[in-house]
Design an enzyme around this catalytic site. Structure first.
Site, PDB file in Angstrom:
ATOM      1  N   GLU A   1      37.348  43.534  44.615  1.00 45.40           N
ATOM      2  CA  GLU A   1      38.746  43.486  45.050  1.00 45.40           C
ATOM      3  C   GLU A   1      39.660  43.967  43.933  1.00 45.40           C
ATOM      4  O   GLU A   1      39.221  44.277  42.824  1.00 45.40           O
ATOM      5  CB  GLU A   1      39.129  42.058  45.458  1.00 45.40           C
ATOM      6  CG  GLU A   1      39.002  41.038  44.341  1.00 45.40           C
ATOM      7  CD  GLU A   1      39.125  39.603  44.853  1.00 45.40           C
ATOM      8  OE1 GLU A   1      38.839  39.347  46.040  1.00 45.40           O
ATOM      9  OE2 GLU A   1      39.479  38.723  44.043  1.00 45.40           O
TER      10      GLU A   1
ATOM     11  N   ARG B   1      32.779  29.080  44.612  1.00 43.69           N
ATOM     12  CA  ARG B   1      33.642  28.282  43.737  1.00 43.69           C
ATOM     13  C   ARG B   1      32.825  27.739  42.568  1.00 43.69           C
ATOM     14  O   ARG B   1      31.819  27.065  42.764  1.00 43.69           O
ATOM     15  CB  ARG B   1      34.271  27.118  44.501  1.00 43.69           C
ATOM     16  CG  ARG B   1      35.258  27.515  45.564  1.00 43.69           C
ATOM     17  CD  ARG B   1      36.046  26.298  46.064  1.00 43.69           C
ATOM     18  NE  ARG B   1      36.690  26.606  47.330  1.00 43.69           N
ATOM     19  CZ  ARG B   1      36.226  26.245  48.527  1.00 43.69           C
ATOM     20  NH1 ARG B   1      35.122  25.521  48.597  1.00 43.69           N
ATOM     21  NH2 ARG B   1      36.859  26.569  49.625  1.00 43.69           N
TER      22      ARG B   1
ATOM     23  N   GLN C   1      36.500  31.099  40.494  1.00 40.46           N
ATOM     24  CA  GLN C   1      35.511  31.590  41.455  1.00 40.46           C
ATOM     25  C   GLN C   1      34.931  32.921  41.026  1.00 40.46           C
ATOM     26  O   GLN C   1      35.388  33.567  40.078  1.00 40.46           O
ATOM     27  CB  GLN C   1      36.139  31.694  42.839  1.00 40.46           C
ATOM     28  CG  GLN C   1      37.397  32.556  42.890  1.00 40.46           C
ATOM     29  CD  GLN C   1      38.136  32.443  44.216  1.00 40.46           C
ATOM     30  OE1 GLN C   1      38.290  33.441  44.919  1.00 40.46           O
ATOM     31  NE2 GLN C   1      38.596  31.246  44.553  1.00 40.46           N
TER      32      GLN C   1
ATOM     33  N   HIS D   1      32.632  36.398  43.063  1.00 44.61           N
ATOM     34  CA  HIS D   1      32.126  36.976  44.306  1.00 44.61           C
ATOM     35  C   HIS D   1      30.817  37.718  44.040  1.00 44.61           C
ATOM     36  O   HIS D   1      30.666  38.356  42.991  1.00 44.61           O
ATOM     37  CB  HIS D   1      33.131  37.958  44.901  1.00 44.61           C
ATOM     38  CG  HIS D   1      34.479  37.372  45.134  1.00 44.61           C
ATOM     39  ND1 HIS D   1      34.675  36.189  45.803  1.00 44.61           N
ATOM     40  CD2 HIS D   1      35.725  37.802  44.790  1.00 44.61           C
ATOM     41  CE1 HIS D   1      35.972  35.920  45.865  1.00 44.61           C
ATOM     42  NE2 HIS D   1      36.624  36.879  45.257  1.00 44.61           N
TER      43      HIS D   1
ATOM     44  N   HIS E   1      37.116  34.739  38.035  1.00 40.91           N
ATOM     45  CA  HIS E   1      38.557  34.951  38.143  1.00 40.91           C
ATOM     46  C   HIS E   1      39.223  33.775  38.841  1.00 40.91           C
ATOM     47  O   HIS E   1      38.562  32.950  39.484  1.00 40.91           O
ATOM     48  CB  HIS E   1      38.852  36.241  38.917  1.00 40.91           C
ATOM     49  CG  HIS E   1      38.383  36.199  40.342  1.00 40.91           C
ATOM     50  ND1 HIS E   1      37.091  36.526  40.699  1.00 40.91           N
ATOM     51  CD2 HIS E   1      39.006  35.856  41.497  1.00 40.91           C
ATOM     52  CE1 HIS E   1      36.944  36.401  41.999  1.00 40.91           C
ATOM     53  NE2 HIS E   1      38.096  35.990  42.518  1.00 40.91           N
TER      54      HIS E   1
END
Length: 313
Positions: A114, A190, A95, A97, A170
């Site tokens: 993150e 995804r 996936q 972001h 990642h």
């Protein structure tokens, strides 16, 4: 006003989840497929609940909205960070972001940068970026289904730390147990999910076009800064535009000064006490709490490992 907010979070079942949160943290869980514990959350669908003091029973999103002074009167409309534990019994999807600009345009949301603090004792691994030099190469490999050639897999074991800026391809692999600190966003694209069906037998949705747009070739080199202070070893793991994260190891009693607007505290090992103005709070592995702007100084006493984080303004 209340100085410490002790929190109960929300558990989330996932098709890749397991039972390690129950076994390793002694949480009261009646499921063997819990993938995430949203421990410090003001997200609307899974807010943490305060379990101490005058604010007992209120959710973190309510407190953030109604008691701005506890957070140094922030300008952000909603609580900016999310802290969770992830138990990957099976591989998570490949996936990516979006960053803030893309997420605001397409999802009316924050982006999602993150970081991961690895908790598993046994060796595991993660997908962490791509083995290419530019985005055009990445898209070419992905479009030609050469995933194994382009994905960068690296080992992950207890104490390892990975900063995962938005746009980084990642995946968390089987066997990982991770403390994740991130921007407060639940937007995930995804790229590949191993043709895996959900609990209803349907293939989970992929987001190929959005994923390819979101991809960035991020070169991250986080240099840990270690300080030995009396009975504490403090390691700064990341200081980026969204948040700071530190590992704090305590053996004995250590006095500290709150030098950020408010602090998010995640106890990942050991047990002891938090002491604020003479009031003592028992803390142990698996506890999460916020030191608010009402705290000036505080003490930890015990044998503790804590991951501390704060928003960057």
């Amino acid at each position: 006003m209340q100085k410490v907010l002790i929190l109960n979070g929300k558990f989330k079942e996932k098709i890749w989840g397991g039972d390690r949160l129950k076994k390793e943290f002694n949480y009261d869980i009646n499921s063997n497929s819990i993938g995430e514990y949203w421990s410090i959350s003001a997200m609307k669908d899974a807010p943490s609940t305060i379990i101490n003091g005058d604010l007992t029973g209120k959710t973190l999103d309510e407190v953030y909205k109604d008691y701005k002074g506890l957070f140094a009167n922030p300008t952000e409309e909603t609580f900016p960070l999310l802290v969770k534990i992830i138990d990957a019994k099976k591989d998570l999807s490949i996936q990516v972001h979006p960053d803030d600009d893309m997420a605001e345009k397409l999802e009316n949301s924050r982006g999602k940068t993150e970081c991961w603090y690895i908790l598993n004792d046994d060796q595991s691994s993660i997908i962490y970026g791509l083995n290419v030099d530019n985005k055009n190469q990445a898209i070419d490999f992905i479009n030609n289904k050469k995933r194994d050639e382009v994905l960068r897999e690296v080992p992950a074991r207890k104490g390892d730390f990975f900063f995962v800026p938005a746009g980084t391809v990642h995946a968390i692999k089987e066997g990982c147990l991770i403390l994740e600190i991130q921007q407060a966003s639940d937007v995930t694209y995804r790229l590949y999910d191993y043709d895996r069906p959900d609990k209803n037998g349907n293939l989970r949705e992929l987001h190929i076009e959005k994923s390819l747009e979101a991809i960035r070739i991020n070169k991250t080199e986080e240099k840990a800064i270690v300080e030995n202070i009396e009975n504490m070893v403090k390691t700064t793991l990341t200081s980026n535009e969204f948040f700071e994260v530190r590992e704090i190891k305590i053996k004995g009693k250590q006095s500290l000064i709150r030098d950020r607007d408010y602090l998010l505290e995640s106890v990942i090992d050991g047990a002891g006490e938090l002491i604020i103005d003479g009031e003592k709070f028992n803390i142990k592995k698996g506890d999460f709490f916020i030191l608010t702007n009402e705290v000036s100084s505080y003490e930890f006493d015990g044998d503790l490992t804590i991951v501390e984080s704060n928003v960057v303004r």
